[in-house]
Design a protein around this motif. Structure first.
Motif, PDB file in Angstrom:
ATOM      1  N   THR A 179      59.877  30.083   5.341  1.00  0.00           N
ATOM      2  CA  THR A 179      59.682  29.872   6.773  1.00  0.00           C
ATOM      3  C   THR A 179      60.923  29.206   7.361  1.00  0.00           C
ATOM      4  OG1 THR A 179      58.775  27.619   6.587  1.00  0.00           O
ATOM      5  CG2 THR A 179      57.243  29.460   6.251  1.00  0.00           C
ATOM      6  N   ALA A 180      60.905  29.011   8.668  1.00  0.00           N
ATOM      7  CA  ALA A 180      62.029  28.368   9.343  1.00  0.00           C
ATOM      8  C   ALA A 180      62.246  26.949   8.832  1.00  0.00           C
ATOM      9  CB  ALA A 180      61.799  28.357  10.850  1.00  0.00           C
ATOM     10  N   LYS A 181      61.193  26.337   8.324  1.00  0.00           N
ATOM     11  CA  LYS A 181      61.291  24.963   7.814  1.00  0.00           C
ATOM     12  C   LYS A 181      61.492  24.923   6.301  1.00  0.00           C
ATOM     13  CE  LYS A 181      58.454  23.006  11.496  1.00  0.00           C
ATOM     14  NZ  LYS A 181      57.248  22.191  11.833  1.00  0.00           N
ATOM     15  N   GLY A 182      61.688  26.097   5.701  1.00  0.00           N
ATOM     16  CA  GLY A 182      61.887  26.142   4.260  1.00  0.00           C
ATOM     17  C   GLY A 182      60.722  26.819   3.559  1.00  0.00           C
ATOM     18  N   PRO A 183      60.778  26.899   2.237  1.00  0.00           N
ATOM     19  CA  PRO A 183      59.703  27.569   1.492  1.00  0.00           C
ATOM     20  C   PRO A 183      58.411  26.757   1.489  1.00  0.00           C
ATOM     21  CG  PRO A 183      61.286  26.585  -0.012  1.00  0.00           C
ATOM     22  CD  PRO A 183      61.856  26.416   1.362  1.00  0.00           C
ATOM     23  N   VAL A 184      57.295  27.445   1.630  1.00  0.00           N
ATOM     24  CA  VAL A 184      55.982  26.804   1.535  1.00  0.00           C
ATOM     25  C   VAL A 184      55.159  27.561   0.514  1.00  0.00           C
ATOM     26  CG1 VAL A 184      55.996  25.947   3.904  1.00  0.00           C
ATOM     27  CG2 VAL A 184      55.020  28.190   3.416  1.00  0.00           C
ATOM     28  N   ARG A 185      54.281  26.856  -0.133  1.00  0.00           N
ATOM     29  CA  ARG A 185      53.412  27.467  -1.130  1.00  0.00           C
ATOM     30  C   ARG A 185      52.159  28.002  -0.448  1.00  0.00           C
ATOM     31  NH1 ARG A 185      51.916  24.688  -6.884  1.00  0.00           N
ATOM     32  NH2 ARG A 185      54.203  24.700  -6.931  1.00  0.00           N
ATOM     33  N   VAL A 186      51.798  29.226  -0.774  1.00  0.00           N
ATOM     34  CA  VAL A 186      50.603  29.853  -0.220  1.00  0.00           C
ATOM     35  C   VAL A 186      49.732  30.343  -1.376  1.00  0.00           C
ATOM     36  CG1 VAL A 186      49.686  31.691   1.240  1.00  0.00           C
ATOM     37  CG2 VAL A 186      51.846  30.579   1.850  1.00  0.00           C
ATOM     38  N   LYS A 187      48.470  29.942  -1.367  1.00  0.00           N
ATOM     39  CA  LYS A 187      47.529  30.440  -2.366  1.00  0.00           C
ATOM     40  C   LYS A 187      46.914  31.745  -1.877  1.00  0.00           C
ATOM     41  CE  LYS A 187      46.055  25.986  -4.284  1.00  0.00           C
ATOM     42  NZ  LYS A 187      44.880  25.095  -4.532  1.00  0.00           N
ATOM     43  N   ALA A 188      46.803  32.703  -2.757  1.00  0.00           N
ATOM     44  CA  ALA A 188      46.090  33.944  -2.477  1.00  0.00           C
ATOM     45  C   ALA A 188      44.692  33.807  -3.073  1.00  0.00           C
ATOM     46  CB  ALA A 188      46.823  35.129  -3.083  1.00  0.00           C
ATOM     47  N   LEU A 189      43.663  33.866  -2.240  1.00  0.00           N
ATOM     48  CA  LEU A 189      42.300  33.598  -2.684  1.00  0.00           C
ATOM     49  C   LEU A 189      41.427  34.840  -2.808  1.00  0.00           C
ATOM     50  CD1 LEU A 189      41.620  30.370  -0.582  1.00  0.00           C
ATOM     51  CD2 LEU A 189      42.420  30.536  -2.946  1.00  0.00           C
ATOM     52  N   LEU A 190      41.850  35.938  -2.175  1.00  0.00           N
ATOM     53  CA  LEU A 190      41.095  37.184  -2.289  1.00  0.00           C
ATOM     54  C   LEU A 190      42.040  38.340  -2.002  1.00  0.00           C
ATOM     55  CD1 LEU A 190      38.315  38.514  -2.756  1.00  0.00           C
ATOM     56  CD2 LEU A 190      37.940  38.387  -0.278  1.00  0.00           C
ATOM     57  N   SER A 191      41.873  39.428  -2.741  1.00  0.00           N
ATOM     58  CA  SER A 191      42.741  40.591  -2.579  1.00  0.00           C
ATOM     59  C   SER A 191      41.975  41.850  -2.952  1.00  0.00           C
ATOM     60  CB  SER A 191      43.983  40.446  -3.465  1.00  0.00           C
ATOM     61  OG  SER A 191      43.605  40.336  -4.839  1.00  0.00           O
ATOM     62  N   ARG A 192      42.591  42.996  -2.639  1.00  0.00           N
ATOM     63  CA  ARG A 192      42.057  44.265  -3.120  1.00  0.00           C
ATOM     64  C   ARG A 192      43.222  45.208  -3.365  1.00  0.00           C
ATOM     65  NH1 ARG A 192      39.855  45.256   2.486  1.00  0.00           N
ATOM     66  NH2 ARG A 192      41.439  46.524   3.546  1.00  0.00           N
ATOM     67  N   LEU A 193      42.990  46.178  -4.214  1.00  0.00           N
ATOM     68  CA  LEU A 193      44.012  47.164  -4.534  1.00  0.00           C
ATOM     69  C   LEU A 193      44.117  48.194  -3.413  1.00  0.00           C
ATOM     70  CD1 LEU A 193      43.065  47.817  -8.269  1.00  0.00           C
ATOM     71  CD2 LEU A 193      44.948  46.406  -7.421  1.00  0.00           C
ATOM     72  N   GLU A 194      45.361  48.554  -3.054  1.00  0.00           N
ATOM     73  CA  GLU A 194      45.594  49.613  -2.077  1.00  0.00           C
ATOM     74  C   GLU A 194      46.811  50.422  -2.501  1.00  0.00           C
ATOM     75  OE1 GLU A 194      45.655  48.717   2.052  1.00  0.00           O
ATOM     76  OE2 GLU A 194      43.784  47.539   2.008  1.00  0.00           O
ATOM     77  N   ASP A 195      46.945  51.605  -1.899  1.00  0.00           N
ATOM     78  CA  ASP A 195      48.117  52.422  -2.167  1.00  0.00           C
ATOM     79  C   ASP A 195      49.345  51.811  -1.508  1.00  0.00           C
ATOM     80  OD1 ASP A 195      46.607  54.259  -3.571  1.00  0.00           O
ATOM     81  OD2 ASP A 195      46.186  55.475  -1.786  1.00  0.00           O
ATOM     82  N   GLY A 196      50.467  51.921  -2.155  1.00  0.00           N
ATOM     83  CA  GLY A 196      51.722  51.423  -1.605  1.00  0.00           C
ATOM     84  C   GLY A 196      52.730  51.238  -2.706  1.00  0.00           C
ATOM     85  N   GLU A 197      54.001  51.327  -2.334  1.00  0.00           N
ATOM     86  CA  GLU A 197      55.052  51.104  -3.320  1.00  0.00           C
ATOM     87  C   GLU A 197      56.287  50.552  -2.634  1.00  0.00           C
ATOM     88  OE1 GLU A 197      57.061  55.535  -3.573  1.00  0.00           O
ATOM     89  OE2 GLU A 197      55.549  54.988  -5.051  1.00  0.00           O
ATOM     90  N   GLY A 198      57.047  49.803  -3.405  1.00  0.00           N
ATOM     91  CA  GLY A 198      58.257  49.181  -2.894  1.00  0.00           C
ATOM     92  C   GLY A 198      58.764  48.183  -3.897  1.00  0.00           C
ATOM     93  N   ALA A 199      59.813  47.465  -3.527  1.00  0.00           N
ATOM     94  CA  ALA A 199      60.341  46.430  -4.406  1.00  0.00           C
ATOM     95  C   ALA A 199      59.281  45.365  -4.626  1.00  0.00           C
ATOM     96  CB  ALA A 199      61.595  45.813  -3.799  1.00  0.00           C
ATOM     97  N   GLY A 239      48.875  32.564  13.103  1.00  0.00           N
ATOM     98  CA  GLY A 239      49.643  31.320  13.141  1.00  0.00           C
ATOM     99  C   GLY A 239      50.934  31.387  12.354  1.00  0.00           C
ATOM    100  N   SER A 240      50.991  32.271  11.365  1.00  0.00           N
ATOM    101  CA  SER A 240      52.176  32.400  10.506  1.00  0.00           C
ATOM    102  C   SER A 240      52.452  33.880  10.255  1.00  0.00           C
ATOM    103  CB  SER A 240      51.950  31.663   9.182  1.00  0.00           C
ATOM    104  OG  SER A 240      51.615  30.313   9.380  1.00  0.00           O
ATOM    105  N   PRO A 241      53.025  34.579  11.232  1.00  0.00           N
ATOM    106  CA  PRO A 241      53.277  36.015  11.061  1.00  0.00           C
ATOM    107  C   PRO A 241      54.184  36.289   9.860  1.00  0.00           C
ATOM    108  CG  PRO A 241      53.580  35.343  13.340  1.00  0.00           C
ATOM    109  CD  PRO A 241      53.464  34.079  12.556  1.00  0.00           C
ATOM    110  N   VAL A 242      53.847  37.333   9.127  1.00  0.00           N
ATOM    111  CA  VAL A 242      54.659  37.780   7.992  1.00  0.00           C
ATOM    112  C   VAL A 242      54.955  39.254   8.233  1.00  0.00           C
ATOM    113  CG1 VAL A 242      54.848  38.029   5.494  1.00  0.00           C
ATOM    114  CG2 VAL A 242      53.520  36.122   6.466  1.00  0.00           C
ATOM    115  N   ALA A 243      56.166  39.540   8.672  1.00  0.00           N
ATOM    116  CA  ALA A 243      56.499  40.900   9.097  1.00  0.00           C
ATOM    117  C   ALA A 243      56.736  41.801   7.896  1.00  0.00           C
ATOM    118  CB  ALA A 243      57.758  40.865   9.965  1.00  0.00           C
ATOM    119  N   ALA A 244      56.509  43.110   8.147  1.00  0.00           N
ATOM    120  CA  ALA A 244      56.841  44.100   7.132  1.00  0.00           C
ATOM    121  C   ALA A 244      58.315  43.966   6.767  1.00  0.00           C
ATOM    122  CB  ALA A 244      56.561  45.511   7.663  1.00  0.00           C
TER     123      ALA A 244
END
Length: 308
Positions: A239-259, A298-303
């Motif tokens: 972020t603009a203020k430096g790195p912050v730790r974010v916990k991922a608490l729920l997810s699901r599998l989807e199609d997609g590929e990239g680095a 509150g914390s946009p994360v752009a593509a």
């Protein structure tokens, strides 16, 4: 029956409550000593300890059940049975043999799979489709005793350790109450565990919680759900203020590929070493858990963002 109950976390509270409701006499509750909790790190009793105190049940919190004075005190209770649910200590033979009928354990897996400390988390992290609860007669070996009763529970696609914990706690409490009623009337027969298929659910180590995006999407998704809500799989977001730790608490599998670690859209779809995961619920350090859409307002994360 006259029973001593040995347990510590929330998972064990439902089991103790079921035994109380069934009319058993709880002669004493054993739990781990009070530990520092919360921001002030004040000493607080375990959930089982607190439950027992509220109901006027005597509580002991020994550092070790192997201490001679604890063995003597346990034997002096003149018990019909001991019941253990996630107590947190291995009991010596002198304790196991003291009750008239021995000691019984409720375990959150289908033994011999996932013996040990973290069966719920390990089952999800391994991709198991089913798990369950079992009541066994205790022996000196770690979760190696013969099984008296079991019940199978399906692990759902979006299951987390938290949701599975709560389901297994209720199923296990009911199973324990039924089984102890059968023990009381000698109407239950123990079956030795299978000699093959044993696995060990090692305690979760802090270093396991960091997400490595070069792993497959399936592995990352299972880790996220298996470590939710605690300790929480995490990554760093710049972020603009430096790195912050974010916990991922729920997810699901989807199609997609990239680095690996590259955000593929504006809705927290993240590329992995193989495939992609959609983050559905997250928690920024110092904040409470939030659904992804609320977090992004509150914390946009752009593509195109690269996650560490």
């Amino acid at each position: 029956m006259r029973i001593a109950f040995l347990g510590t976390p929330d998972f064990a509270v439902a089991a103790l409550d079921a035994l109380v409701a069934a009319g058993h006499e709880i002669a004493c509750v054993y739990s781990q000593p009070p530990a520092p909790r919360g921001r002030g790190q004040a000493l607080k009793p375990s959930p089982v300890h607190a439950y027992a105190e509220e109901r006027g049940i005597p509580v002991r919190t020994p550092v070790s059940m192997r201490a001679p004075e604890e063995i003597e005190a346990f034997a002096a209770l003149n018990l019909d049975a001991g019941v253990v649910v996630a107590f947190g200590q291995i009991l010596p033979a002198a304790v196991l043999d003291a009750p008239r009928l021995g000691c019984f354990n409720l375990h959150a897996s289908l033994l011999p799979r996932w013996r040990g400390a973290a069966p719920i988390q390990r089952a999800i992290m391994a991709g198991d489709k089913v798990t369950g609860v079992e009541v066994m007669q205790m022996t000196e070996g770690l979760d190696e005793g013969p099984v008296l009763a079991s019940e199978t529970v399906r692990i759902d696609t979006l299951e987390t350790a938290g949701t599975l914990h709560d389901r297994l706690a209720q199923v296990g409490a009911a199973l324990l109450a039924r089984t102890m009623a059968e023990v009381e009337t000698s109407g239950v027969r123990a079956t030795p565990q299978a000699s093959e298929g044993e696995t060990y659910a090692k305690k979760i180590r802090p270093k396991e919680a960091r997400i490595r995006w070069d792993r497959t999407a399936e592995e990352i998704d299972r880790k996220i759900r298996g470590l939710s809500p605690f300790p929480g799989a995490w990554f760093e977001l710049t972020t603009a203020k430096g790195p912050v730790r974010v916990k991922a608490l729920l997810s699901r599998l989807e199609d997609g590929e990239g680095a690996p670690g590259r955000v593929l859209d504006d809705g927290l779809l993240v590329a992995c070493g193989e495939g992609a995961v959609r983050l559905l619920r997250v928690q920024r350090e110092g904040k409470g858990p939030q659904d992804a859409d609320v977090f992004l307002r509150g914390s946009p994360v752009a593509a195109g963002t690269a996650l560490a």
